[in-house]
Write a protein that holds these residues in place. Structure first.
Motif, mmCIF file in Angstrom:
data_model
loop_
_atom_site.group_PDB
_atom_site.id
_atom_site.type_symbol
_atom_site.label_atom_id
_atom_site.label_comp_id
_atom_site.label_asym_id
_atom_site.label_seq_id
_atom_site.Cartn_x
_atom_site.Cartn_y
_atom_site.Cartn_z
ATOM 1 N N ASP A 71 -4.786 -10.588 -1.002
ATOM 2 C CA ASP A 71 -4.297 -9.638 0.163
ATOM 3 C C ASP A 71 -4.606 -8.262 0.361
ATOM 4 O O ASP A 71 -4.986 -8.048 1.264
ATOM 5 C CB ASP A 71 -2.678 -9.821 0.152
ATOM 6 N N LEU A 72 -4.626 -7.693 -0.890
ATOM 7 C CA LEU A 72 -5.142 -6.231 -0.892
ATOM 8 C C LEU A 72 -6.795 -6.088 -0.114
ATOM 9 O O LEU A 72 -6.768 -5.207 0.777
ATOM 10 C CB LEU A 72 -4.951 -5.612 -2.181
ATOM 11 N N PRO B 157 1.870 -2.028 -2.379
ATOM 12 C CA PRO B 157 3.300 -2.666 -1.911
ATOM 13 C C PRO B 157 3.650 -3.662 -2.763
ATOM 14 O O PRO B 157 2.778 -4.337 -3.536
ATOM 15 C CB PRO B 157 2.781 -3.290 -0.644
ATOM 16 N N GLU B 158 4.745 -3.503 -2.951
ATOM 17 C CA GLU B 158 5.607 -4.592 -4.047
ATOM 18 C C GLU B 158 5.140 -6.173 -3.740
ATOM 19 O O GLU B 158 5.265 -6.848 -2.747
ATOM 20 C CB GLU B 158 6.943 -4.676 -3.933
ATOM 21 N N GLY B 159 4.605 -6.975 -4.868
ATOM 22 C CA GLY B 159 4.214 -8.091 -4.893
ATOM 23 C C GLY B 159 2.948 -8.698 -4.076
ATOM 24 O O GLY B 159 2.874 -10.008 -3.971
ATOM 25 N N ILE B 160 2.313 -7.689 -3.440
ATOM 26 C CA ILE B 160 1.054 -8.531 -2.649
ATOM 27 C C ILE B 160 0.215 -8.779 -3.687
ATOM 28 O O ILE B 160 -0.379 -8.104 -4.871
ATOM 29 C CB ILE B 160 0.520 -7.260 -1.884
ATOM 30 N N SER B 161 -0.798 -9.764 -3.329
ATOM 31 C CA SER B 161 -1.872 -10.252 -4.323
ATOM 32 C C SER B 161 -3.195 -9.455 -4.076
ATOM 33 O O SER B 161 -3.421 -8.824 -2.970
ATOM 34 C CB SER B 161 -2.183 -11.778 -3.921
ATOM 35 N N PRO C 165 -3.409 5.714 -3.839
ATOM 36 C CA PRO C 165 -2.905 4.814 -2.922
ATOM 37 C C PRO C 165 -1.611 4.123 -3.093
ATOM 38 O O PRO C 165 -1.696 3.823 -4.631
ATOM 39 C CB PRO C 165 -3.924 3.479 -2.704
ATOM 40 N N LEU C 166 -0.963 3.512 -2.321
ATOM 41 C CA LEU C 166 0.350 2.864 -2.609
ATOM 42 C C LEU C 166 0.162 1.291 -2.921
ATOM 43 O O LEU C 166 -0.693 0.853 -2.189
ATOM 44 C CB LEU C 166 1.541 3.293 -1.760
ATOM 45 N N GLY D 96 5.694 -11.943 0.303
ATOM 46 C CA GLY D 96 4.500 -11.529 -0.282
ATOM 47 C C GLY D 96 3.890 -9.999 -0.002
ATOM 48 O O GLY D 96 2.929 -10.101 0.057
ATOM 49 N N GLY D 97 5.087 -9.299 0.745
ATOM 50 C CA GLY D 97 4.239 -8.115 1.068
ATOM 51 C C GLY D 97 3.515 -8.099 2.373
ATOM 52 O O GLY D 97 2.748 -6.967 2.765
ATOM 53 N N ARG D 98 3.693 -8.942 3.062
ATOM 54 C CA ARG D 98 2.811 -9.106 4.452
ATOM 55 C C ARG D 98 3.737 -9.105 5.641
ATOM 56 O O ARG D 98 4.911 -9.605 5.589
ATOM 57 C CB ARG D 98 1.931 -10.422 4.483
ATOM 58 N N ALA E 123 1.097 0.211 4.737
ATOM 59 C CA ALA E 123 1.841 0.147 3.150
ATOM 60 C C ALA E 123 0.952 0.733 2.114
ATOM 61 O O ALA E 123 1.631 0.900 1.064
ATOM 62 C CB ALA E 123 2.225 -1.272 3.214
ATOM 63 N N LEU E 124 -0.002 0.976 2.301
ATOM 64 C CA LEU E 124 -0.968 1.370 1.376
ATOM 65 C C LEU E 124 -1.149 2.837 1.220
ATOM 66 O O LEU E 124 -1.971 3.437 0.608
ATOM 67 C CB LEU E 124 -2.552 0.920 1.536
ATOM 68 N N GLY E 125 -0.251 3.643 2.326
ATOM 69 C CA GLY E 125 -0.162 4.798 2.002
ATOM 70 C C GLY E 125 -0.802 5.405 3.608
ATOM 71 O O GLY E 125 -1.573 4.750 4.179
ATOM 72 N N LEU F 271 -8.688 2.997 7.100
ATOM 73 C CA LEU F 271 -8.932 1.845 7.597
ATOM 74 C C LEU F 271 -8.908 1.911 9.259
ATOM 75 O O LEU F 271 -9.106 0.798 9.749
ATOM 76 C CB LEU F 271 -7.756 0.651 7.220
ATOM 77 N N PHE G 99 10.552 -8.949 2.738
ATOM 78 C CA PHE G 99 9.487 -8.357 2.576
ATOM 79 C C PHE G 99 8.826 -9.153 1.284
ATOM 80 O O PHE G 99 7.648 -9.457 0.951
ATOM 81 C CB PHE G 99 9.634 -6.922 2.452
ATOM 82 N N SER H 213 -4.917 5.814 3.125
ATOM 83 C CA SER H 213 -5.514 4.480 3.351
ATOM 84 C C SER H 213 -5.595 4.067 4.408
ATOM 85 O O SER H 213 -6.460 3.585 4.888
ATOM 86 C CB SER H 213 -4.754 3.866 2.348
ATOM 87 N N ARG I 193 -7.122 -6.642 3.413
ATOM 88 C CA ARG I 193 -6.516 -5.507 4.209
ATOM 89 C C ARG I 193 -7.673 -4.550 4.533
ATOM 90 O O ARG I 193 -7.664 -3.855 5.573
ATOM 91 C CB ARG I 193 -5.448 -4.751 3.583
#
Lengths: 339, 274
Positions: free
Chosen positions: B105-106, B98-102, B95-96, A282-284, A228-230, A237, A278, A233, B109
């Motif tokens: 959370d980022l 994602p909608e709404g992530i804290s 980098p993208l 919370g985007g997870r 989701a980060l591209g 990872l 989604f 990215s 990852r």
């Protein structure tokens, strides 16, 4: 920031799960008791605990309504998860099995098979797998066509190619059916997405492919969070982006094939549910997948309930109901997100 | 013109005779470089010089047509991508979010390469995330949505994610582009602290030449897909070199506070007078 708040931040995303399950159970009970012959809930309880073959209400429940409910739950969940996979892997809020040609491809494969001699008819597991293969083939064509050209894959190109090839596949289906009256009779209702014909046979056959695709999806859920980060990215990872995309798209094809084999091509459930899930998660991806499955099942049951009760003594096909709700949502997303 | 390479005792990342391109178009020609440990190496050069492509090769996002990249002496092409991710982190250019992530959370990852299929979130993961949040002064924003942050805070959050990955090497692709002056400064301070306070080896593509001179330990200049010069002693860098790399007239100043060189362009009408 205290450890407690941080822990809360990590747990977030699961909060909507219980209310969603509650809603599903409630609608399921309502679904079982609704029909030409309304069945009070105690009968359901009796049928499950002390089945009496002589009781007509109990027999209706177990042989007609329960398989219909299970088909709705399973296919709704499958469509919800397939939609989330497509939207995440293609980074396209309009991606869903119906728009990207998976449903039309699956229908075409099943209809072609129906015209074959009886000995070659797909039975059992072959039917959902054939549907999945048909969907995967048409989607591959959509993907290849929209990736061609100088601009590469764009949101608009993917969507337009999906719609165009879906139309082509549907036209082929119509052509076959016009030439073959017998097949037309067999698949007429199924083709608009209809739960009325669902039986245990289709549900049982679809279970294994759906379970396989679900396990694959759960396995790649953490990688989807990274992707989701591209793509760059995700590579940084340590995610193998290409493999993950292949597994995820394969799972989406299996899931929508399983759903089509049970209830026919149902549109828009895979469009509406995953975007909402989604955001609520919370985007997870792990909680979002759970919410998409439950949300898809709930929406499909709700649509089926409306399809059966909107006009007394007449049933509207479930797929028509989901299209009535889904088409405006599609237009809203186009207006908001597509440039 | 100096050779592209210089022997360094502790090179953690090595590029050997790399060629890269897109289709028939070769973008990088025979690029070799040794990256020393615990230094901030900046890749600089004009547009299209190949600096971002070079970073993509170093980070395995792009496969070289020829040549090899070694990480800790082992060919990166032969290592599992997850194992690389435990040693080398990457912050790409855009980098993208994602909608709404804290923010939390980022940043968490970044722990992906340290987690197994069945291995749950551990104390080590939690510690790494908290340390990364503290190092980037984001602890108080941990619960905020990333898309509600300012540009500088957002970039700090992505750097925190890369920090939480706990890799000895960090690659950054134009980390300050699109940021206001103040945020550029904030992010560059943070990046230089990665090497000097956290012992990381950092390679960054920077568009802003003067930021490069203020913060870098060494600067690698690329031009037309080749390494032009590796500048080890920044104070000794001349107008002629910069003018040659960027094909424009510049004048050299000394930063009154830091004492490091700074370069200003000369408007073309005034070039003769200078």
């Amino acid at each position: 920031m205290s450890a407690g708040t941080l822990a809360a931040a990590r747990q977030s995303g699961w909060g909507w799960l219980l209310p969603a399950i509650g809603l599903t159970l409630l609608l399921s009970a309502l679904h079982l008791s609704t029909g030409a012959r309304p069945t009070p809930l105690p009968v359901l309880f009796d049928a499950l605990t002390a089945f009496d073959p002589a009781n007509f209400d109990q027999r209706i429940l177990l042989s007609l309504r329960l398989p219909r409910l299970c088909a709705a739950l399973l296919s709704g969940a499958a469509i919800g998860v397939a939609g989330l996979l497509l939207q995440s892997l293609l980074r396209n809020p309009l991606a869903e099995p119906h728009i990207l040609g998976l449903n039309a491809g699956a229908s075409l494969a099943v209809v072609i098979a129906t015209t074959l001699p009886a000995a070659l008819q797909p039975v059992g597991l072959a039917r959902p797998l054939l549907a999945a293969l048909g969907g995967a083939l048409v989607f591959s064509a959509v993907f290849a066509l929209s990736s061609a050209g100088r601009l590469g894959l764009t949101m608009a190109k993917l969507t337009f190619c999906g719609i165009a090839l879906s139309a082509l596949a549907s036209a082929l289906v119509s052509a076959i059916l016009i030439l073959d009256q017998e097949t037309l009779e067999a698949v007429r209702f199924w083709l608009v997405g209809d739960l009325a014909g669902a039986s245990w046979r289709e549900v049982n056959a679809a279970l294994a492919p759906a379970a396989l695709a679900t396990s694959a999806t759960l396995m790649i859920a953490p990688r989807l969070d990274a992707m989701a980060l591209g793509d760059a990215s995700a590579t940084g990872l340590g995610v193998s982006v290409r493999t993950t995309r292949l597994i995820g798209l394969g799972a989406a094809a299996l899931l929508s094939g399983a759903a089509v084999s049970m209830v026919g091509p149902i549109g828009f459930v895979g469009l509406i549910v995953p975007g909402l899930a989604f955001r609520l998660a919370g985007g997870r991806h792990l909680p979002a997948l759970a919410l998409s499955a439950i949300g898809g099942a709930t929406l499909l049951i709700a649509a089926d309930l409306m399809a059966r009760s909107l006009i007394a003594s007449h049933e509207i096909a479930t797929g028509i109901m989901t299209a009535l709700i889904g088409a405006p949502v599609f237009l809203a997303i186009v207006a908001r997100r597509v440039k | 013109m100096t050779a592209g390479t210089k022997v360094v005792d502790e090179a953690i990342l090595e590029a050997h005779a790399l060629y890269a391109g897109y289709g028939a178009n070769t973008v990088l020609h025979d690029v070799s470089l040794l990256v020393p440990e615990q230094r901030l190496t900046v890749l600089a050069g004009p547009n299209g010089s190949g600096k971002s492509t070079f970073l993509s090769l170093l980070s395995r996002v792009l496969k070289p047509m020829r040549g090899a990249v070694l990480l800790d002496g082992r060919a990166m092409a032969t290592l599992p991508t997850r194992e690389i991710a435990r040693k080398l982190g990457l912050l790409p250019q855009a980098p993208l979010v994602p909608e709404g992530i804290s923010v939390y959370d980022l940043v968490s990852r970044g722990r992906y390469p340290h987690q197994g299929f069945l291995r749950q979130w551990s104390d080590a993961d939690e510690n790494a995330v908290e340390k990364a949040l503290a190092a980037t002064s984001l602890a108080s924003l941990a619960g905020r949505a990333v898309d509600s942050l300012s540009g500088g805070q957002r970039q700090r959050a992505f750097i925190a994610m890369t920090l939480a990955q706990e890799t000895p090497v960090i690659l950054l692709d134009e980390p300050t582009t699109f940021l206001d002056l103040r945020y550029q400064n904030e992010v560059m301070d943070l990046i230089s602290s990665l090497t000097h306070d956290h012992g990381r080896t950092v390679v960054a593509v920077l568009h802003d030449l003067n930021a490069a001179f203020q913060y870098a330990d060494r600067i690698v200049f690329l031009k037309a897909g080749r390494i032009h010069t590796v500048v080890e002693d920044l104070e000794a860098c001349t107008e002629t070199l910069i003018g040659d790399v960027f094909e424009t007239a510049v004048t050299r100043l000394t930063h009154p506070v830091t004492g490091k060189p700074a370069f200003l362009t000369i408007p073309s009408g005034k070039a003769a007078a200078a």
